[in-house]
Scaffold this motif. Structure first.
Motif, PDB file in Angstrom:
ATOM      1  N   PHE A  18      46.890  43.026  39.454  1.00 44.83           N
ATOM      2  CA  PHE A  18      46.347  41.945  39.276  1.00 44.83           C
ATOM      3  C   PHE A  18      44.997  42.008  39.286  1.00 44.83           C
ATOM      4  O   PHE A  18      43.467  41.835  38.821  1.00 44.83           O
ATOM      5  CB  PHE A  18      46.589  41.238  40.297  1.00 44.83           C
ATOM      6  N   LEU A  19      44.086  42.926  40.649  1.00 43.26           N
ATOM      7  CA  LEU A  19      43.026  42.797  40.370  1.00 43.26           C
ATOM      8  C   LEU A  19      42.262  44.313  39.204  1.00 43.26           C
ATOM      9  O   LEU A  19      40.940  43.395  38.867  1.00 43.26           O
ATOM     10  CB  LEU A  19      42.659  43.621  41.923  1.00 43.26           C
ATOM     11  N   ALA A  20      43.292  44.769  39.244  1.00 37.17           N
ATOM     12  CA  ALA A  20      42.281  45.688  38.302  1.00 37.17           C
ATOM     13  C   ALA A  20      42.470  45.364  37.272  1.00 37.17           C
ATOM     14  O   ALA A  20      41.041  45.154  36.702  1.00 37.17           O
ATOM     15  CB  ALA A  20      43.211  47.078  38.551  1.00 37.17           C
ATOM     16  N   ARG A  28      44.115  33.929  45.163  1.00 43.96           N
ATOM     17  CA  ARG A  28      45.059  35.766  45.306  1.00 43.96           C
ATOM     18  C   ARG A  28      44.019  36.714  45.577  1.00 43.96           C
ATOM     19  O   ARG A  28      44.091  37.300  45.904  1.00 43.96           O
ATOM     20  CB  ARG A  28      46.169  35.508  43.901  1.00 43.96           C
ATOM     21  N   LEU A  29      42.679  36.433  43.913  1.00 50.02           N
ATOM     22  CA  LEU A  29      41.541  37.450  44.433  1.00 50.02           C
ATOM     23  C   LEU A  29      40.539  37.140  45.558  1.00 50.02           C
ATOM     24  O   LEU A  29      39.887  37.980  46.254  1.00 50.02           O
ATOM     25  CB  LEU A  29      40.732  36.626  43.567  1.00 50.02           C
ATOM     26  N   GLY A  30      41.049  35.879  45.829  1.00 46.42           N
ATOM     27  CA  GLY A  30      39.840  36.080  47.377  1.00 46.42           C
ATOM     28  C   GLY A  30      40.500  36.339  48.233  1.00 46.42           C
ATOM     29  O   GLY A  30      39.899  36.644  49.594  1.00 46.42           O
ATOM     30  N   TRP A  31      41.561  36.072  48.738  1.00 44.61           N
ATOM     31  CA  TRP A  31      42.797  36.402  49.346  1.00 44.61           C
ATOM     32  C   TRP A  31      42.437  38.143  49.795  1.00 44.61           C
ATOM     33  O   TRP A  31      42.501  38.726  50.666  1.00 44.61           O
ATOM     34  CB  TRP A  31      44.179  36.450  49.463  1.00 44.61           C
ATOM     35  N   LEU A  32      42.707  38.617  48.238  1.00 37.30           N
ATOM     36  CA  LEU A  32      42.404  40.258  48.418  1.00 37.30           C
ATOM     37  C   LEU A  32      41.032  40.615  48.345  1.00 37.30           C
ATOM     38  O   LEU A  32      41.000  41.635  49.571  1.00 37.30           O
ATOM     39  CB  LEU A  32      43.133  40.579  46.923  1.00 37.30           C
ATOM     40  N   TYR A  33      40.158  40.202  47.976  1.00 39.34           N
ATOM     41  CA  TYR A  33      38.945  40.288  48.793  1.00 39.34           C
ATOM     42  C   TYR A  33      38.482  40.835  50.343  1.00 39.34           C
ATOM     43  O   TYR A  33      38.011  41.185  50.926  1.00 39.34           O
ATOM     44  CB  TYR A  33      37.983  39.783  47.643  1.00 39.34           C
ATOM     45  N   LEU A  34      39.130  39.142  50.126  1.00 38.19           N
ATOM     46  CA  LEU A  34      38.228  38.814  51.325  1.00 38.19           C
ATOM     47  C   LEU A  34      39.796  39.844  53.207  1.00 38.19           C
ATOM     48  O   LEU A  34      38.826  39.870  53.781  1.00 38.19           O
ATOM     49  CB  LEU A  34      38.450  37.436  52.578  1.00 38.19           C
TER      50      LEU A  34
END
Length: 138
Positions: free
Chosen positions: A11-13, A32-38
């Motif tokens: 997802f992130l890639a 989800r993007l925020g969860w992954l990065y934070l």
């Protein structure tokens, strides 16, 4: 690609490469993007990555005017607050289950008047809440 079954790294890639399908990048995927990065980078670097990735992604979709600085930062504050409550909780779906308020698209109404968020200034730059404070966020 099914957004609910894509692995976090996939997802992130794909979001970073701007190849994730735009029709599958809604509120849940922003969270989800925020969860992954934070959780992976901490609040300062994580927020910088959230911001730049969303801006780049929107531009690739021909929608650069959709990026909203105040909304992005305010949601990041809520995701970060939830992460502090349940720091090791995985996967993302379990995190959402523990924090269902994050799925409420109207959550920011607790902090902002509608007119404030609709203003061009709030879209371009950070505007502090005018109803009630956000969770603490660096």
């Amino acid at each position: 690609m099914d957004p609910r079954t894509a692995a976090d790294d996939e997802f992130l890639a794909e979001v970073e490469a701007t190849t994730w399908p735009g029709e599958h990048f809604g509120h849940r995927e922003h969270l989800r993007l925020g969860w992954l990065y934070l959780r992976g980078c901490g609040p300062e670097e994580g927020y910088a990555r959230i911001r730049s990735t969303i801006q780049r992604y929107a531009q690739a979709l021909g929608a650069s005017g959709k990026y909203h600085e105040t909304v992005t930062r305010a949601w990041s504050a809520h995701v970060y607050s939830a992460l502090k409550e349940t720091p090791g909780l995985e996967p993302f779906e379990a995190f959402l289950k523990a924090h269902p308020e994050l799925l409420n698209g109207r959550l920011l109404e607790r902090h902002y008047r509608k007119e404030t968020l609709e203003a061009d200034a709030a879209r371009r730059e950070w505007v502090a809440p005018d109803v009630s404070p956000l969770p603490e966020f660096p």
